[in-house]
Design a protein around this motif. Structure first.
Motif, PDB file in Angstrom:
ATOM      1  N   ARG A   1       0.785  -1.220   0.001  1.00  0.00           N
ATOM      2  CA  ARG A   1      -0.173  -0.042   0.021  1.00  0.00           C
ATOM      3  C   ARG A   1       0.820   1.157  -0.159  1.00  0.00           C
ATOM      4  NH1 ARG A   1      -3.803   0.911   4.441  1.00  0.00           N
ATOM      5  NH2 ARG A   1      -2.117  -0.043   5.537  1.00  0.00           N
ATOM      6  N   ALA A   2       2.067   1.375   0.813  1.00  0.00           N
ATOM      7  CA  ALA A   2       2.850   2.386   0.867  1.00  0.00           C
ATOM      8  C   ALA A   2       4.464   1.951   0.457  1.00  0.00           C
ATOM      9  CB  ALA A   2       2.602   3.030   2.316  1.00  0.00           C
ATOM     10  N   ALA A   3       4.928   2.847  -0.165  1.00  0.00           N
ATOM     11  CA  ALA A   3       6.319   2.670  -0.470  1.00  0.00           C
ATOM     12  C   ALA A   3       7.063   2.603   0.773  1.00  0.00           C
ATOM     13  CB  ALA A   3       6.995   4.039  -1.195  1.00  0.00           C
ATOM     14  N   PRO A   4       7.796   1.428   0.800  1.00  0.00           N
ATOM     15  CA  PRO A   4       8.402   0.916   2.012  1.00  0.00           C
ATOM     16  C   PRO A   4       9.379   2.059   2.564  1.00  0.00           C
ATOM     17  CG  PRO A   4       9.068  -0.165   0.248  1.00  0.00           C
ATOM     18  CD  PRO A   4       8.038   0.540  -0.380  1.00  0.00           C
ATOM     19  N   ASP A   5       9.987   2.959   1.705  1.00  0.00           N
ATOM     20  CA  ASP A   5      11.072   3.812   2.197  1.00  0.00           C
ATOM     21  C   ASP A   5      10.386   5.137   2.742  1.00  0.00           C
ATOM     22  OD1 ASP A   5      12.165   5.542  -0.810  1.00  0.00           O
ATOM     23  OD2 ASP A   5      10.171   4.955  -0.028  1.00  0.00           O
ATOM     24  N   ASN A   6       9.150   5.176   2.621  1.00  0.00           N
ATOM     25  CA  ASN A   6       8.462   6.205   3.248  1.00  0.00           C
ATOM     26  C   ASN A   6       8.494   6.017   4.945  1.00  0.00           C
ATOM     27  OD1 ASN A   6       7.721   7.553   1.102  1.00  0.00           O
ATOM     28  ND2 ASN A   6       5.495   6.982   0.830  1.00  0.00           N
ATOM     29  N   ALA A   7       8.485   4.636   5.119  1.00  0.00           N
ATOM     30  CA  ALA A   7       8.354   4.298   6.596  1.00  0.00           C
ATOM     31  C   ALA A   7       9.478   5.263   7.470  1.00  0.00           C
ATOM     32  CB  ALA A   7       8.655   2.927   6.687  1.00  0.00           C
ATOM     33  N   TYR A   8      10.538   5.561   6.843  1.00  0.00           N
ATOM     34  CA  TYR A   8      11.438   6.370   7.752  1.00  0.00           C
ATOM     35  C   TYR A   8      11.667   7.770   7.081  1.00  0.00           C
ATOM     36  CZ  TYR A   8      12.385   1.944   9.895  1.00  0.00           C
ATOM     37  OH  TYR A   8      12.242   0.715  10.311  1.00  0.00           O
ATOM     38  N   ARG A   9      10.605   8.220   6.450  1.00  0.00           N
ATOM     39  CA  ARG A   9      10.745   9.835   6.039  1.00  0.00           C
ATOM     40  C   ARG A   9       9.621  10.429   7.022  1.00  0.00           C
ATOM     41  NH1 ARG A   9       9.738   9.897   0.119  1.00  0.00           N
ATOM     42  NH2 ARG A   9      10.084  12.243   0.277  1.00  0.00           N
ATOM     43  N   PRO A  10      10.065  11.004   7.813  1.00  0.00           N
ATOM     44  CA  PRO A  10       8.770  11.625   8.637  1.00  0.00           C
ATOM     45  C   PRO A  10       8.498  12.943   7.947  1.00  0.00           C
ATOM     46  CG  PRO A  10      11.278  11.797   9.849  1.00  0.00           C
ATOM     47  CD  PRO A  10      11.402  10.830   8.687  1.00  0.00           C
ATOM     48  N   VAL A  11       7.349  13.304   8.210  1.00  0.00           N
ATOM     49  CA  VAL A  11       6.605  14.500   7.828  1.00  0.00           C
ATOM     50  C   VAL A  11       6.310  15.491   8.897  1.00  0.00           C
ATOM     51  CG1 VAL A  11       4.736  15.523   6.186  1.00  0.00           C
ATOM     52  CG2 VAL A  11       5.712  13.085   5.880  1.00  0.00           C
ATOM     53  N   ALA A  12       6.595  16.810   9.014  1.00  0.00           N
ATOM     54  CA  ALA A  12       6.599  17.678   9.965  1.00  0.00           C
ATOM     55  C   ALA A  12       5.274  18.456   9.600  1.00  0.00           C
ATOM     56  CB  ALA A  12       7.655  18.417   9.953  1.00  0.00           C
ATOM     57  N   PHE A  13       4.444  18.838  10.652  1.00  0.00           N
ATOM     58  CA  PHE A  13       3.260  19.688  10.476  1.00  0.00           C
ATOM     59  C   PHE A  13       3.296  20.647  11.708  1.00  0.00           C
ATOM     60  CE2 PHE A  13       0.859  17.023   7.622  1.00  0.00           C
ATOM     61  CZ  PHE A  13       1.389  15.478   7.817  1.00  0.00           C
ATOM     62  N   TYR A  14       3.157  21.764  11.202  1.00  0.00           N
ATOM     63  CA  TYR A  14       3.040  22.820  12.371  1.00  0.00           C
ATOM     64  C   TYR A  14       2.070  23.920  11.705  1.00  0.00           C
ATOM     65  CZ  TYR A  14       6.963  24.614   9.465  1.00  0.00           C
ATOM     66  OH  TYR A  14       7.702  25.009   8.714  1.00  0.00           O
ATOM     67  N   SER A  15       1.593  24.749  12.600  1.00  0.00           N
ATOM     68  CA  SER A  15       0.619  25.872  11.957  1.00  0.00           C
ATOM     69  C   SER A  15       1.321  27.129  11.621  1.00  0.00           C
ATOM     70  CB  SER A  15      -0.463  26.194  13.136  1.00  0.00           C
ATOM     71  OG  SER A  15      -0.051  27.248  13.972  1.00  0.00           O
ATOM     72  N   GLU A  16       0.488  27.924  10.834  1.00  0.00           N
ATOM     73  CA  GLU A  16       1.000  29.086  10.500  1.00  0.00           C
ATOM     74  C   GLU A  16       1.364  30.353  11.759  1.00  0.00           C
ATOM     75  OE1 GLU A  16      -2.170  31.620   8.372  1.00  0.00           O
ATOM     76  OE2 GLU A  16      -3.506  30.263   9.096  1.00  0.00           O
ATOM     77  N   ASP A  17       0.876  29.885  12.852  1.00  0.00           N
ATOM     78  CA  ASP A  17       1.316  30.768  13.987  1.00  0.00           C
ATOM     79  C   ASP A  17       2.491  30.477  14.670  1.00  0.00           C
ATOM     80  OD1 ASP A  17      -1.898  31.390  13.510  1.00  0.00           O
ATOM     81  OD2 ASP A  17      -1.178  32.991  14.861  1.00  0.00           O
ATOM     82  N   THR A  18       3.046  29.432  14.100  1.00  0.00           N
ATOM     83  CA  THR A  18       4.114  28.916  15.021  1.00  0.00           C
ATOM     84  C   THR A  18       5.307  29.725  14.936  1.00  0.00           C
ATOM     85  OG1 THR A  18       3.488  26.529  14.302  1.00  0.00           O
ATOM     86  CG2 THR A  18       5.823  26.965  14.849  1.00  0.00           C
ATOM     87  N   HIS A  19       6.233  29.772  15.932  1.00  0.00           N
ATOM     88  CA  HIS A  19       7.281  30.611  16.174  1.00  0.00           C
ATOM     89  C   HIS A  19       8.329  30.270  15.006  1.00  0.00           C
ATOM     90  CE1 HIS A  19      11.058  32.183  18.100  1.00  0.00           C
ATOM     91  NE2 HIS A  19      10.110  33.285  18.241  1.00  0.00           N
ATOM     92  N   TYR A  20       9.254  31.433  14.624  1.00  0.00           N
ATOM     93  CA  TYR A  20      10.217  31.188  13.450  1.00  0.00           C
ATOM     94  C   TYR A  20      11.386  30.382  13.988  1.00  0.00           C
ATOM     95  CZ  TYR A  20      12.356  34.919  16.142  1.00  0.00           C
ATOM     96  OH  TYR A  20      12.869  35.768  16.990  1.00  0.00           O
ATOM     97  N   SER A  21      11.467  30.110  15.354  1.00  0.00           N
ATOM     98  CA  SER A  21      12.445  29.231  15.735  1.00  0.00           C
ATOM     99  C   SER A  21      12.078  27.784  14.987  1.00  0.00           C
ATOM    100  CB  SER A  21      12.701  29.174  17.249  1.00  0.00           C
ATOM    101  OG  SER A  21      11.561  28.677  17.765  1.00  0.00           O
ATOM    102  N   VAL A  22      10.873  27.413  15.016  1.00  0.00           N
ATOM    103  CA  VAL A  22      10.721  26.034  14.571  1.00  0.00           C
ATOM    104  C   VAL A  22      10.972  25.931  13.086  1.00  0.00           C
ATOM    105  CG1 VAL A  22       8.598  24.625  14.021  1.00  0.00           C
ATOM    106  CG2 VAL A  22       8.675  25.587  16.526  1.00  0.00           C
ATOM    107  N   ILE A  23      10.779  27.039  12.225  1.00  0.00           N
ATOM    108  CA  ILE A  23      11.002  26.981  11.044  1.00  0.00           C
ATOM    109  C   ILE A  23      12.354  26.779  10.609  1.00  0.00           C
ATOM    110  CG2 ILE A  23      10.656  28.438   8.583  1.00  0.00           C
ATOM    111  CD1 ILE A  23       8.063  29.106  11.265  1.00  0.00           C
ATOM    112  N   LYS A  24      13.158  27.581  11.473  1.00  0.00           N
ATOM    113  CA  LYS A  24      14.529  27.573  11.529  1.00  0.00           C
ATOM    114  C   LYS A  24      15.177  26.318  11.873  1.00  0.00           C
ATOM    115  CE  LYS A  24      16.187  31.147  13.901  1.00  0.00           C
ATOM    116  NZ  LYS A  24      17.061  31.900  15.010  1.00  0.00           N
TER     117      LYS A  24
END
Ligand SMILES: COC(=O)[C@H](CCSC)/N=C/c1c(COP(=O)(O)O)cnc(C)c1O
Length: 548
Positions: free
Chosen positions: A180-203
């Motif tokens: 169902r899913a490409a096996p190598d996706n298993a170790y490719r984390p995806v980050a989610f954060y909101s538009e109000d997040t502090h710039y230190s996170v984007i950094k």
């Protein structure tokens, strides 16, 4: 100037022209000439600086930095005699003996208790907390949390080579795909954060080369975004710019599901007290909606095989709570709410909290899952430390390096920094110990009450200006998010921004209208008198006459 020969100007010019000037401070006064400065010159410069700071300290209301931590000078000045360094792990004494680790551990235990973690620290208990007092502020904590989460979710592990030599990172092989899913996706984390997040996170995300849902979506799944024609750069906040500043869970869920379906592990960074609006992401509601998605796609628990027969059981998701401001403040509201209903404290709190104090910490369990993987708090925000510091906390079972490495003679280098500030634990310890929990709770409830006072004072000002026909077109845009310690409003003229150290932010509202906001954070150092003086300044002629 004082007639001194100018410092040999650097190759690119004279600092007296190059740098921003302040009417109360002269660059020339602080230059360090080849021949050094006399004691009198140094004294004069430092007196000038102190005078400037006294003035600014009195009218500092614009940032979430409490200015009035009590009695740290008299209690702590004696420790400036020592070259303190808490290098290495807080729970291993190490060879650098001039340290305050015993105090650091007491501070960590206290926050572990406030954040309902399992304490005291126990290396052999996977659910025990582990953490350390930060040498920077929450930026270091966010960096460290995201670096740990990246390695944890990518199937990496730091081990000591057989025979106790070097520490090396090993990478688990991707599991055989289930089609169902490409096996190598298993170790490719995806980050989610909101538009109000502090710039230190984007950094941090950029520094650590962690991929966001937007980056992967735009590259690998163009045009397939489940919530809009084009992948948004960040998760929209509820109600957009006009809204409270908390993440929109109804949008977050389909975005997370899209990647969970494709086998990606999920890295969620949630805000608990956003920088500008002071909003709190609803951690409970997010967990209630996402834990079933993780369960459906095998992301609750996964086997990570490093070598045949050597597997770790790990989660396929990580929830980091950026509690820079809120993690220092909210636990005290929970304590106040636990007071018997009749108490003054309980009654005052009821005016602010309709149902219950929002949960964000290690005590939160949803669908029988302990949701929070890591937490960070700034020590110079709510507690009021006089320099940047903070606390990072996680659980042993989420750490990617062995908690104790006997091979080390000193102390395993398990923190983000090398040398670590030994004064910060003292200043936090002093703050925590000098009040009872109830007194801390009363300070928190009092700050909410004063924030309400600030809001009502600003609304009264708006009426007064309107009555005198001096109200700017569109009004003062006064707004406050639920439980926030800050009120935002129309940006006043620069003289007022500089006097009161106001933090400002332009915002394109949902209507497309560009607005310029300022905000005041009602930290314990902000009193009713300061609020009255501030509002009076806003009543003065031309306070809002900005050129744009
Ligand atoms: C514009 O205001 C700021 O940047 C303040 C720091 C200055 S106030 C003391 N906020 C820092 C911050 C940070 C970074 O924390 P620090 O590194 O301690 O400054 C992380 N997360 C959130 C939600 C934050 O608000």
């Amino acid at each position: 100037g004082d007639g001194r020969a100018p410092v040999v100007a650097g190759p690119s010019g004279d600092p007296r022209q190059a740098y921003p000037s302040d009417p109360d401070l002269e660059t020339g006064e602080f230059e360090i000439p080849a021949e050094g400065l006399t004691a009198q010159q140094r004294k004069r410069a430092l007196n000038r600086l102190e005078t400037y700071l006294v003035g600014k300290h009195e009218t500092m209301v614009g940032f979430q930095g409490n200015q009035d931590m009590a009695n740290y000078q008299q209690d702590l000045a004696r420790f400036l005699e020592f070259h303190l360094n808490n290098v290495g792990d807080p729970f291993q004494q190490g060879n650098y003996k001039v340290n305050t680790k015993i105090v650091e551990r007491a501070v960590l235990d206290h926050y572990a208790s406030l954040w309902r973690a399992q304490w005291p620290y126990d290396a052999d208990n996977p659910d025990s907390y582990w953490g350390y007092v930060l040498t920077m502020g929450s930026t270091e904590g966010n960096l460290y949390a995201l670096a740990t989460a990246r390695d944890y979710l990518s199937g990496r592990k730091l081990i000591s080579e057989p025979g106790g030599g070097q520490m090396v990172y090993v990478q688990a092989a991707p599991p055989a795909g289930d089609g169902r899913a490409a096996p190598d996706n298993a170790y490719r984390p995806v980050a989610f954060y909101s538009e109000d997040t502090h710039y230190s996170v984007i950094k941090a995300v950029r520094t650590l080369a962690i991929e966001t849902f937007a980056a992967i979506g735009r590259r690998d799944y163009p045009g397939q975004c489940p919530i809009a024609d084009e992948w948004p750069m960040e998760v929209p906040s509820k109600g957009g710019a006009d809204g409270s500043g908390e993440i929109d869970v109804d949008v977050l869920e389909p975005l997370v599901r899209f990647f969970a379906e494709r086998g990606h592990p999920v890295l969620l960074l949630l805000n608990f007290g956003t920088t500008f609006k002071g909003a709190y992401d609803n951690v409970e509601k997010i967990a209630a909606r996402l834990v079933p998605v993780f369960a459906e796609h095998g992301l609750l628990e996964r086997d990570i095989e490093f070598e045949p027969g050597r597997t770790d059981r790990r989660r396929g998701f990580w929830v980091h709570v950026d509690g820079a401001l809120g993690a220092g403040f909210m636990p005290y509201l929970r304590i106040a709410a636990a007071e018997e209903r009749g108490s003054e404290l309980g009654a005052q709190l009821r005016r602010e909290i309709k149902d219950r104090v929002p949960e964000f910490d290690f005590g939160l369990r949803v669908h029988d899952v302990d949701v929070v993987s890591s937490l960070v708090m700034s020590g110079h925000k709510w507690p009021g430390a006089p320099w940047p510091c903070g606390v990072f906390m996680t659980r042993n079972k989420f750490r990617v390096e062995p908690p104790s490495t006997p091979a080390y003679t000193g102390s395993p280098d398990t923190t983000f920094a090398g040398s670590r500030n030994g004064l910060s634990p003292l200043v936090l310890w002093n703050h925590l110990a000098s009040k009872s929990l109830r007194e801390h709770a009363a300070a928190a409830v009092g700050a909410l009450r004063l924030t309400r006072y600030l809001e009502s004072s600003l609304r009264e000002l708006e009426d007064r200006l309107d009555w005198e026909d001096r109200l700017p077109a569109g009004g003062l845009h006064i707004d406050r998010s639920p439980l926030a310690l800050t009120v935002r409003f129309r940006q006043p003229v620069d003289a007022i921004i500089e006097k009161w150290s106001l933090s400002c932010q332009p915002m394109v509202m949902n209507s497309g209208e560009l607005r310029h906001y300022a905000h005041v954070f009602v930290m314990p150092s902000v009193t009713a008198e300061k609020i009255d003086a501030f509002v009076e300044d806003l009543f003065a002629e031309g306070a809002f006459d900005r050129p744009e």
